[in-house]
Structure formats: C-alpha cells, structure tokens
Design a protein around this motif. Structure first.
Motif, short mmCIF file in Angstrom:
data_model
loop_
_atom_site.label_atom_id
_atom_site.label_comp_id
_atom_site.label_asym_id
_atom_site.label_seq_id
_atom_site.Cartn_x
_atom_site.Cartn_y
_atom_site.Cartn_z
N PHE A 1 1.97 2.95 18.63
CA PHE A 1 2.39 2.83 17.31
C PHE A 1 3.98 2.17 17.53
O PHE A 1 5.09 3.14 17.98
N GLY A 2 3.69 1.10 16.30
CA GLY A 2 5.61 0.81 16.39
C GLY A 2 5.78 -0.63 15.22
O GLY A 2 4.36 -1.30 14.99
N PHE B 1 9.37 3.04 19.37
CA PHE B 1 7.47 3.08 18.84
C PHE B 1 7.24 4.95 19.51
O PHE B 1 8.38 5.78 19.99
N VAL B 2 6.14 5.04 18.92
CA VAL B 2 5.62 5.93 18.73
C VAL B 2 4.81 6.14 18.96
O VAL B 2 3.91 5.96 19.31
N ASP B 3 4.00 7.00 20.16
CA ASP B 3 2.68 8.38 20.45
C ASP B 3 1.86 8.73 20.20
O ASP B 3 2.11 8.91 19.07
N ALA B 4 0.77 8.77 20.17
CA ALA B 4 -0.18 9.18 18.82
C ALA B 4 -0.51 10.91 18.98
O ALA B 4 -0.76 11.04 17.79
N ALA B 5 0.27 11.47 19.44
CA ALA B 5 0.89 12.88 19.28
C ALA B 5 2.36 13.05 17.73
O ALA B 5 1.39 13.30 16.70
N GLU B 6 3.21 12.09 18.27
CA GLU B 6 3.88 11.72 17.08
C GLU B 6 3.09 11.01 15.93
O GLU B 6 3.60 11.92 14.71
N ALA B 7 2.50 10.16 16.53
CA ALA B 7 1.87 9.82 15.08
C ALA B 7 1.02 10.79 14.27
O ALA B 7 1.50 10.88 12.99
#
Length: 266
Positions: free
Chosen positions: A135-136, A172-178
C-alpha cells in the motif's frame, strides 16, 4: 444490474450463487493502472449503485496479481492545468460515489494498491489484504498530492499523524504494517483474498435492508453534532421498522429465537 461487457476494464458482475452480491472488477493488465477511460467507467458504475436495488453488497477486486497500481501517469503529464482539474474531479467523484453507495463494500486486495489504487481501497467499507499486498500514496514524490480522497479518507481511517507519515513520506507499507495501523481489517494468504472477501460480503448481501440504513447512520452521522446524529438515527430506525425485513425480523425473534430470520432485502 449487469456489466456492459465481460471484457470491460471496469465492470460489475453478479456472484454466480448469490445475485444480491456484485463483483466490481478492475481489469487492465499487467498492474491494473487506472487510465482515464477507467475513471469514467468507475464513475458510471459507482453512480449506478445509488439507484441499484438488486445488489446489497459489492466486492471490489483487481483481476490478476494486483489490485490497482494507481493512475496512469503517462496520460497526465501533458494535460493543461484546467484539463487536469476537470479529469481529477471525475476520479475523485467516482470514489466518493463508491464510498457513499448504499451497498456494503469489501475490497479484496492483492499485490499493489498504490496511489489511486489505495484511494479506491479506502473508498470501501472493509479491506481484506493478501500477505503480499503493498500500500502507498506516493504522489508527493511526483510533486503532487493524493487527489481522489487519499488525504481525507486515510486520515479518517488511520488517524491524522499516521496519515501524514504515509502521505508526506510517500513510503510504501506491507500488509502486516497496514493491519497494525488499521489501514486494512484482515490479512490472509494471497490465494485466499478473494474468497475471504466474498465470504464476508455474502453475510451482508443476505442480510436485512437495515444494513444500508446502519451504514448511512454511521457515515452521515460521523461529522454531525450528536443531537443531529441522534435525529438521523431515529429517522432511519423508523424506516427500518416500516420495511418487510423489519417486521419479519421482529416476529422471527419472538417465534423462532435470535438470528433465525431470513431476509429478502425489502
């Protein structure tokens, strides 16, 4: 409602086993970048949902490996300022119409959800992400800002400070951070994303028409003074009471017990 073409880059099709669930497809390989033709299609489909009574829930999915990798920059660079303003408002309005549609919406997110793709996901009521999702909102790295709801919906979803972090850095952020910051509601293996989103959406599609009114009460009441929000709530519960679902649900509770009612969406 039926799609105008099974090959359209943006289309809505009914779920094969539940006609009250629609699947909104984003389909422009390889990364589902949103060209301006798709902006128009998104606006048309999102507007149609406001008059749609057949669908009670919508799943939004990107066909292939990615959800949507944002707007097609190649189409934007040579626009005049006035032309850019007109075109940007089309996409912003499309996402606003989607966010305010009466149906309960679930985004099924695999791969990239960047820029306009992330803004599309933010327009959904719920977001199911694959473990490999990214995501970003990188617009500031291009010298512009998110212009289709990103600065507004992101802050309302994850809070002002975290929204500023993502928007100002463009990272950008990965799914875990999201999941950790509340950008998504659930993370599952990539192969299970669409099925999980459909399973969740089916619960809403088969539910009472009251779900539409509940969504309206929450969304429209959020920014109202409490007195106006309570007045809205009182009006909407009365509308629910007047529906077939409302009458059936109350009688079913008395005769069959809780959670036994089968609703027809009227």
């Amino acid at each position: 409602m039926t799609s105008e073409s099974t090959s359209a880059a943006v289309r809505i099709e009914p779920h094969p086993d539940e006609s009250r669930l629609g699947i909104l497809h984003i389909d422009r390989p390889p990364v589902n970048a949103l060209d301006q033709r798709m902006w128009d299609l998104l606006e048309t489909h999102a507007r149609s949902l406001h008059g749609e009574t057949a669908y009670s829930a919508i799943v939004i999915t990107g066909d292939g490996k990615h959800f949507a990798a944002g707007a097609d920059v190649k189409e934007m660079v040579d626009l005049s300022t006035d032309a850019f303003d007109r075109r940007n408002r089309v996409l912003q309005n499309a996402f606003h119409l989607l966010a305010t549609a009466p149906q309960i919406t679930v985004a099924a997110i695999r791969g990239y959800a960047l820029g306009g793709g992330c803004e599309l996901a933010l327009a959904a009521d719920f977001r199911i992400a694959g473990e490999g999702a990214t995501f970003g909102l990188p617009e500031t790295t291009l010298g512009i800002i998110p212009g289709s709801g990103g600065t507004q919906r992101l802050s309302r979803t994850i809070g002002v400070a975290r929204a500023k972090d993502l928007v100002l850095s463009g990272r950008f952020v990965d799914a875990a951070e999201a999941l950790n910051i509340g950008l998504v509601d659930q993370v599952v293996p990539d192969a299970d994303v669409l099925d999980t989103a459909i399973e969740r959406a089916l619960e809403y599609a088969r539910g009472p028409i009251a779900l539409r009114y509940a969504k309206q009460a929450i969304d429209e009441g959020f920014d109202l003074p409490i007195e106006q929000g309570l007045a809205l709530e009182a009006d909407l519960i009365t509308r629910c009471f007047a529906t077939e679902d409302g009458r059936h649900g109350l009688h079913s509770f008395l005769t069959d017990g809780p959670r036994k009612a089968r609703f027809n969406g009227r």
